[in-house]
Design an enzyme around this catalytic site. Structure first.
Site, PDB file in Angstrom:
ATOM      1  CG  HIS A  62      -1.730  -1.147   1.491  1.00  0.00           C
ATOM      2  ND1 HIS A  62      -2.779  -1.465   0.665  1.00  0.00           N
ATOM      3  CD2 HIS A  62      -1.725  -2.091   2.471  1.00  0.00           C
ATOM      4  CE1 HIS A  62      -3.390  -2.547   1.131  1.00  0.00           C
ATOM      5  NE2 HIS A  62      -2.761  -2.954   2.216  1.00  0.00           N
TER       6      HIS A  62
HETATM    7  C1  BDR Z   1      -2.962   1.007   5.189  1.00  0.00           C
HETATM    8  O1  BDR Z   1      -3.241   0.498   6.498  1.00  0.00           O
HETATM    9  C2  BDR Z   1      -2.076   0.029   7.118  1.00  0.00           C
HETATM   10  O2  BDR Z   1      -2.294  -1.187   7.737  1.00  0.00           O
HETATM   11  C3  BDR Z   1      -1.031  -0.042   6.045  1.00  0.00           C
HETATM   12  O3  BDR Z   1       0.247   0.237   6.579  1.00  0.00           O
HETATM   13  C4  BDR Z   1      -1.463   0.990   5.051  1.00  0.00           C
HETATM   14  O4  BDR Z   1      -0.928   2.261   5.359  1.00  0.00           O
HETATM   15  C5  BDR Z   1      -3.711   0.150   4.197  1.00  0.00           C
HETATM   16  O5  BDR Z   1      -5.095   0.256   4.393  1.00  0.00           O
END
Ligand code: BDR
Ligand code: CA
Length: 316
Positions: A236
């Site tokens: 992500h």
């Molecule tokens: C986001 O949520 C976190 O768990 C990850 O690091 C990322 O920034 C994804 O939804």
């Protein structure tokens, strides 16, 4: 000249990769930490450990341990108890600076007026608090790039993605602040990640940084498979940094994003105006509503991940 970048993060497995990517490609002005995947204490220690692992030389300022309004929500089911389970990381070799992240962000934005990009890859609390304290801050930034929100489904609820879900009031302040914004949402990032073969490649490299990341990713992919049925370990956070290295890898649209604060089933949703986007159309569309963000619709995921892997393999 390298892009001046400040990374605000909550490591977190994908945050760790984003930090390594940022330190390699950008002029890393600083790192700030926030509540999110784990407690502030843990995300700060994790960030410092990742910096120690890769010898990253940048100031780190710890930030807010709680959302502006809501109660903190952690993601230990995905990232483990520490927020970064799966590998033994080196102990931190530096301490956080004495300055609070909110003050550090304001100072850096002023010092690097017109040049600084802030990457928000955790809940948006620190920057929102900074904007509240210093209203001129938005006008000092070159851009804000956000991993958060979604044009389609969320991960924490059907409507809300984790970072925005954790502090919707903060996200709303950031999206409304008037600075140029890029939104890299879950709609793109959940499709963009390391396969088992990628993790094996990192492991087999014999390099210390890549090997440690491989162990972390094996843990994270297992959780993502079990909880979300994903077949890749979604990267992500690093997605938000890609436009500053290879912009062609991302297809996006300028449109309006509003954060839902009150919905019974939709609190934390990013309501993106995609009414003009027709499947298969190559036409450039301008939304009728006020444009406040550049919203990613798709990515060339394989090429993007190959770039991330090459970056990790560049470390010793
Ligand atoms: C986001 O949520 C976190 O768990 C990850 O690091 C990322 O920034 C994804 O939804
Ligand atoms: Ca994160």
């Amino acid at each position: 000249m390298k892009t001046k970048m400040l990374v605000d993060c909550d490591p977190g497995h994908d945050d760790a990769v984003a930090l390594l990517f940022a330190a390699h490609h950008f002029d890393l002005i600083g790192v700030t930490t926030v509540h999110g995947n784990a407690s502030l204490e843990n995300t700060t220690r994790n960030a410092l450990s990742v910096m120690a692992l890769a010898n990253i030389d940048a100031p780190l300022a710890a930030g807010r341990g709680e959302p502006l309004v809501a109660k903190a929500h952690e993601a230990t089911e995905i990232h483990g108890k520490t927020g970064l389970d799966g590998a033994t990381l080196p102990a931190p070799t530096r301490k956080p600076i004495a300055q609070h992240a909110v003050d550090f962000i304001i100072e850096m934005a002023y010092q690097h007026r017109g040049e600084l990009v802030i990457a928000l890859v955790g809940p948006e609390t620190n920057l929102a608090a900074a904007i509240k304290r210093e209203p001129r801050l938005a006008s000092w930034l070159r851009e804000i790039t956000i991993m958060g929100g979604s044009t389609t489904t969320g991960n924490i609820t059907p409507a809300a993605e984790f970072n925005v879900y954790c502090d919707p009031e903060a996200a709303a302040i950031v999206f409304e602040c008037g600075a140029p914004i890029r939104m890299m949402g879950y709609n793109v990032t959940r499709e963009t990640g390391f396969t088992h073969a990628d993790i094996e490649r990192l492991k087999q490299s014999g390099k210390q940084v890549a090997g440690t990341i491989a162990n972390l990713m094996a843990f994270y992919l297992d959780r993502q498979e079990r909880i979300y049925g994903l077949t890749v370990a979604p990267m992500h956070d690093v997605c938000a940094l890609i436009p500053y290295v290879v912009p062609e890898l991302i297809t996006d649209i300028n449109t309006s994003v509003r954060v839902e604060l009150a919905g019974t089933h939709t609190r934390g949703m990013t309501v993106c105006d995609l009414r003009g986007v027709r499947p298969g159309s190559t036409q450039k569309i301008t939304a009728a509503t006020r444009v406040n963000a550049r919203v990613a619709l798709s990515a060339q995921s394989r090429a993007l991940i190959d770039l991330v892997i090459d970056t990790l393999l560049a470390y010793p």
